[in-house]
Design an enzyme around this catalytic site. Structure first.
Site, mmCIF file in Angstrom:
data_model
loop_
_atom_site.group_PDB
_atom_site.id
_atom_site.type_symbol
_atom_site.label_atom_id
_atom_site.label_comp_id
_atom_site.label_asym_id
_atom_site.label_seq_id
_atom_site.Cartn_x
_atom_site.Cartn_y
_atom_site.Cartn_z
ATOM 1 N N LYS A 53 -40.267 38.559 -6.668
ATOM 2 C CA LYS A 53 -39.542 38.488 -5.397
ATOM 3 C C LYS A 53 -38.193 39.199 -5.490
ATOM 4 O O LYS A 53 -37.667 39.707 -4.487
ATOM 5 C CB LYS A 53 -39.364 37.038 -4.955
ATOM 6 C CG LYS A 53 -40.593 36.439 -4.290
ATOM 7 C CD LYS A 53 -41.868 36.737 -5.055
ATOM 8 C CE LYS A 53 -43.138 36.202 -4.506
ATOM 9 N NZ LYS A 53 -44.298 36.527 -5.351
ATOM 10 N N GLY A 188 -57.959 45.233 -6.485
ATOM 11 C CA GLY A 188 -57.830 43.869 -5.999
ATOM 12 C C GLY A 188 -56.982 43.790 -4.755
ATOM 13 O O GLY A 188 -55.833 44.250 -4.746
ATOM 14 N N GLY A 189 -57.542 43.210 -3.695
ATOM 15 C CA GLY A 189 -56.835 43.088 -2.429
ATOM 16 C C GLY A 189 -56.424 41.668 -2.125
ATOM 17 O O GLY A 189 -56.420 41.253 -0.960
ATOM 18 N N ASP A 322 -51.408 25.425 -13.129
ATOM 19 C CA ASP A 322 -52.519 26.356 -13.004
ATOM 20 C C ASP A 322 -53.670 26.066 -13.964
ATOM 21 O O ASP A 322 -54.808 26.447 -13.688
ATOM 22 C CB ASP A 322 -52.039 27.792 -13.265
ATOM 23 C CG ASP A 322 -50.957 28.230 -12.309
ATOM 24 O OD1 ASP A 322 -50.620 27.461 -11.390
ATOM 25 O OD2 ASP A 322 -50.422 29.345 -12.488
ATOM 26 N N HIS A 465 -32.083 29.132 20.708
ATOM 27 C CA HIS A 465 -32.398 30.506 21.118
ATOM 28 C C HIS A 465 -31.218 31.419 20.747
ATOM 29 O O HIS A 465 -30.070 31.022 20.883
ATOM 30 C CB HIS A 465 -32.614 30.555 22.643
ATOM 31 C CG HIS A 465 -32.758 31.945 23.180
ATOM 32 N ND1 HIS A 465 -33.946 32.636 23.120
ATOM 33 C CD2 HIS A 465 -31.858 32.779 23.799
ATOM 34 C CE1 HIS A 465 -33.782 33.822 23.666
ATOM 35 N NE2 HIS A 465 -32.518 33.943 24.087
#
Length: 480
Positions: A53, A188-189, A322, A465
């Site tokens: 990143k 690889g996508g 993982d 906003h």
């Protein structure tokens, strides 16, 4: 063999779950050994989230600088990328993060940090070969936690051994390039392939992505994947779908010395590039642990099998992150830490404590793909619901980011938003934002989902906003 040193807890691997868990056990009065093969912090800090990143931020600056004159009325001159400086910035931030983790561990009483490679010699005993000295140490623990993670899968393609190895890259080595590739071929996508492909395109490389499947990002709904494909092609990236790589070889072109043969509906084709990135698949780091000595069960890919409380087939041995398969996200590893901290440390002081489990998050899992624009997603996908719960009545909302005032004002209107809701109860089942800061917008919907809010609650909320989040008032008007 020397007698093993006894600990209350052994933690194998210092990833984003194992490191805070080791400290938590020690702070609770337990004797703990944290065993790490290479560097503190695991994949996230050293090869994953933090460095990638950081580099992607450099790529975005280059992208905006090139757009300056045409899109924003700001001329900045020629854009040149200093790849060595991009790399050094990445290295400096990694070192800062890792150093902070190392310093914090030194202050924890009752915690031994052992830098070496561990393997089991019995159900609750391990042998550690120390990295610097080569010395063999032995340790045993009443509780053992596996946090050893995964690594990039080795390239499995005929001819790979016949090309210059320095030009054959994985998700770790590609970050150490000192120059921008002339033409990067990406096999690889998925998330990794798209993030690196777009990054190096922005840094100045030609990029070709080869994807075996019919769409990019195979788990996403096809409308989201098609929109991502449109964005990448607009950025000048060549994408081949339904394409199988068959052979790698050397070419006679000194600038593009790699040849890759692929096969798709158009027949056989040869692509040439300066470098090739293998971005398909990761392998669990269980093959060196000698798990048969413990009786721990693994699946056919080598991931450790664990129940919802993260306990393996051997009582007292747990797995987090993982290594146990499933979504390979840092936030999953850290949530695993919270589960084990609650169940193994905090529970002792809480009468009537209800154990935490991984099932609590299953249908509300968030993640972000750090392409630009980002792809933030939480919950279930439309395709999952239609496949697995065909009896459930759902409604789907789709809204282009071009309908978001803030996106138009910033000239960042690529992408779309998508929400899936229960047609009868109003429950938000899944949400995707493929847009600038898509991860941040998704996180607001995630909080609504955890809080039990319905889609009409977001529609009625008074949101400032002009913000990107304001779009959460409007997207539900497109429910069908």
């Amino acid at each position: 063999m020397s007698s093993p040193k006894s600990y209350d807890v052994l933690v194998l691997g210092s990833g984003q779950g194992g490191t805070p868990l080791a400290s938590a056990f020690a702070n609770a009065g337990k004797t703990v050994a944290l065993i790490e093969r290479s560097h503190i912090g695991g994949c996230c800090i050293n090869e994953g989230c933090t460095p990638t990143k950081t580099m992607i931020a450099s790529g975005r600056v280059a992208y905006l600088a090139r757009r300056g004159a045409n899109d924003y009325g700001v001329r900045v001159g020629d854009v040149n990328v200093n790849m060595e400086k991009v790399r050094q910035r990445k290295r400096d931030i990694v070192e800062s993060f890792r150093g902070g983790s190392e310093r914090r561990l030194k202050d924890v009483k009752g915690l031994d940090v052992l830098i070496g490679e561990a393997k089991f010699t019995g159900e609750k005993t391990v042998e550690i070969k120390m990295t610097e000295s080569g010395e063999i140490k032995n340790a045993k623990g009443d509780i053992i936690v596996l946090n050893v993670g995964e690594r990039p899968a080795k390239p499995n393609l005929p001819g790979v051994e016949d090309v210059d190895g320095s030009r054959v890259l994985d998700s770790t080595s590609v970050q150490e390039l000192g120059e921008v590739p002339k033409h990067l071929l990406v096999l690889g996508g998925g998330y990794i392939g798209l993030e690196f492909g777009q990054l190096f395109r922005r840094l100045g490389a030609e990029v070709t992505i080869i994807q075996r499947g019919a769409q990019l990002l195979g788990r996403e709904d096809d409308d989201i994947a098609n929109k991502m494909l449109e964005i990448l092609r607009e950025d000048g990236i060549t994408v081949h779908l339904k394409s199988n790589a068959s052979r790698l070889s050397s070419s006679s072109d000194k600038d593009l010395p790699i040849s890759l043969e692929i096969t798709n509906k158009d027949g056989d084709k040869t692509l040439t590039g300066s470098h090739i990135l293998f971005a398909a698949g990761r392998t669990p780091n269980t093959d060196t642990l000698n798990l048969p000595a413990t009786g721990i069960e693994v699946d056919k890919r080598g991931h450790v099998k664990a129940n919802p409380k993260l306990e393996t087939s051997v009582p007292g041995i747990y797995a987090l992150g993982d290594v146990k398969g499933g979504p390979a996200f840092t936030h999953v590893s850290y949530d695993d830490f919270r589960i084990l901290q609650a169940n193994l440390i905090s529970a002792a002081s809480k009468p009537g404590f209800e154990p935490k489990t991984s099932t609590d998050r299953e249908n509300k899992m968030p993640y972000v793909v750090y392409t630009d624009p980002q792809l933030g997603h939480v919950g279930l996908h439309e395709n999952e619901l239609r496949r697995d719960q065909p009896e459930r009545k759902i409604k789907v909302a789709r809204m282009p980011m071009a309908y978001v005032a803030r996106a138009l004002e910033t000239d960042e209107s690529r992408g779309m938003m998508k929400g899936v809701v229960d047609a009868e109860t109003g429950e938000i089942l899944g949400f995707t934002c493929l847009g600038v800061e898509g991860g941040e917008i998704m996180s607001q919907v995630q909080m609504a989902m955890w809080g039990g809010l319905k889609w009409w609650d977001l529609q009625a909320m008074c949101i400032a906003h002009p913000t990107f989040a304001e779009s959460l008032n409007n997207v539900w008007g497109f429910l069908e």
